[in-house]
Write an enzyme that holds these catalytic residues in place. Structure first.
Site, PDB file in Angstrom:
ATOM      1  N   SER A  81       0.828  -1.448   0.043  1.00  0.00           N
ATOM      2  CA  SER A  81       0.402  -0.123  -0.154  1.00  0.00           C
ATOM      3  C   SER A  81       0.620   1.116   0.118  1.00  0.00           C
ATOM      4  CB  SER A  81      -1.119   0.311   1.631  1.00  0.00           C
ATOM      5  OG  SER A  81      -1.204  -1.052   1.348  1.00  0.00           O
TER       6      SER A  81
HETATM    7  N1  SAH Z   1      -0.847  -4.494   3.465  1.00  0.00           N
HETATM    8  C1  SAH Z   1       0.408  -5.369   2.767  1.00  0.00           C
HETATM    9  C2  SAH Z   1       0.057  -5.854   1.024  1.00  0.00           C
HETATM   10  C3  SAH Z   1      -1.246  -5.467   0.774  1.00  0.00           C
HETATM   11  S1  SAH Z   1      -1.916  -6.378  -0.461  1.00  0.00           S
HETATM   12  C4  SAH Z   1       1.779  -4.231   2.680  1.00  0.00           C
HETATM   13  O1  SAH Z   1       1.066  -3.369   2.833  1.00  0.00           O
HETATM   14  O2  SAH Z   1       2.777  -4.914   1.990  1.00  0.00           O
HETATM   15  C5  SAH Z   1      -2.821  -6.985   0.221  1.00  0.00           C
HETATM   16  C6  SAH Z   1      -2.364  -8.702   0.786  1.00  0.00           C
HETATM   17  O3  SAH Z   1      -2.730  -9.377   1.393  1.00  0.00           O
HETATM   18  C7  SAH Z   1      -1.905  -9.366  -0.388  1.00  0.00           C
HETATM   19  O4  SAH Z   1      -0.117  -9.543  -0.209  1.00  0.00           O
HETATM   20  C8  SAH Z   1      -2.283 -10.623  -0.741  1.00  0.00           C
HETATM   21  O5  SAH Z   1      -1.606 -12.065  -1.302  1.00  0.00           O
HETATM   22  C9  SAH Z   1      -2.775 -10.912   0.093  1.00  0.00           C
HETATM   23  N2  SAH Z   1      -4.618 -11.379   0.667  1.00  0.00           N
HETATM   24  C10 SAH Z   1      -5.315 -11.297  -0.323  1.00  0.00           C
HETATM   25  N3  SAH Z   1      -6.381 -12.599   0.185  1.00  0.00           N
HETATM   26  C11 SAH Z   1      -5.965 -13.135   1.273  1.00  0.00           C
HETATM   27  C12 SAH Z   1      -6.472 -13.883   2.360  1.00  0.00           C
HETATM   28  N4  SAH Z   1      -8.118 -14.167   2.628  1.00  0.00           N
HETATM   29  N5  SAH Z   1      -6.167 -14.904   2.859  1.00  0.00           N
HETATM   30  C13 SAH Z   1      -4.393 -13.873   3.473  1.00  0.00           C
HETATM   31  N6  SAH Z   1      -4.306 -12.970   2.528  1.00  0.00           N
HETATM   32  C14 SAH Z   1      -4.303 -12.821   1.412  1.00  0.00           C
END
Ligand code: SAH
Length: 248
Positions: free
Chosen positions: A83
């Site tokens: 993000s």
């Molecule tokens: N907040 C983090 C990543 C944001 S992107 C940062 O800023 O680095 C959203 C993340 O959610 C991604 O890494 C994706 O793989 C994860 N994601 C999506 N659906 C998910 C689920 N059902 N369970 C666990 N992680 C999930």
């Protein structure tokens, strides 16, 4: 000539040290200016949030080739993004009262591990910061990133952990949580996450598909739950691993 070469060789370690120092001070200066900018724009208001964002260098979490200090989301592979700094700052501000020393925080969709590391520094060694991410490769990289960051001591002493799991189920082992952050947009608020919120706890979660709202979910001390919209946002979906990897 030989003398010049040999004196250059003897100065080489020093030159490398200086170069390393310049490089690292450059990175931390850039991280510091990013935090100052977010303060100037009024996105960061708490000095604790500023201190923590200064201590966790974003440059360690953005993959090579990205622009870590630029206020924009960056691709991290697997159809996911880290993000933008202003979103991380806004979520830390919204959760600040629920990230006091000794409290428990859950970061769903922890991706690069950046925000989980910030949570760990907010709640300190007496608290607990838990990341849940469903892509195992991202979990491995996030642990490597955290090891290099200001939150390495919390990782070593077990106050910070990252797990491979479906975040829609939360992480019941360490529930209830004072703070829950969801870093991916859910079609609806997952019931399991509301259940894992402590009375007095707060969850920040983007909800929606095409159009998304960042929702603030407060569980009052009597267990009743209130939900309000904070702002419109754009996050990757909170979905199954298969759906995420086969998107596009
Ligand atoms: N907040 C983090 C990543 C944001 S992107 C940062 O800023 O680095 C959203 C993340 O959610 C991604 O890494 C994706 O793989 C994860 N994601 C999506 N659906 C998910 C689920 N059902 N369970 C666990 N992680 C999930």
């Amino acid at each position: 000539m030989r003398k010049t070469v040999s004196s250059l060789i003897s100065f080489l370690p020093l030159l490398l040290l200086v170069q390393h120092a310049l490089w690292s001070s450059g990175a931390s200066d850039k991280n510091k200016s990013m935090v100052e900018q977010l303060r100037r724009y009024g996105i960061i208001r708490s000095s604790k949030v500023a201190e923590v964002m200064e201590a966790v260098d974003r440059g360690l979490f953005v993959p090579p080739g990205g622009s870590p200090y630029f206020d924009s989301p960056m691709p991290i592979g697997y159809n996911a993004t880290i993000s933008a700094p202003h979103m991380h700052a806004a979520c830390l501000e919204l959760l600040e009262k629920n990230l006091q020393p000794g409290m428990r925080a859950l970061d769903v969709g922890s991706g690069t591990g950046y925000l989980t590391a910030c949570f760990a520094l907010m709640v300190g060694s007496e608290g607990r910061a838990v990341g849940v991410e469903h892509i195992p490769e991202l979990v491995d990289t996030s642990i490597e990133n955290i090891k290099k960051s200001g939150a390495a001591p919390q990782l070593n002493d077990g106050a910070l952990s990252i797990h491979v799991a479906d975040g829609r189920e939360g992480w019941p082992e360490l529930a209830p949580y004072d703070a829950i952050h969801v870093g991916a947009a859910a079609p609806q608020i997952p019931e399991a996450l509301v259940e894992q919120l402590k009375p007095g706890g707060r969850m920040v979660i983007p909800v929606g598909t095409m159009f998304q709202e960042l929702k603030v979910v407060d569980k009052k001390l009597d267990g009743t739950v209130s939900v309000r919209d904070e702002t419109s946002v754009r996050y990757v979906p909170l979905t199954s691993k298969e759906a995420q990897l086969h998107a596009n």
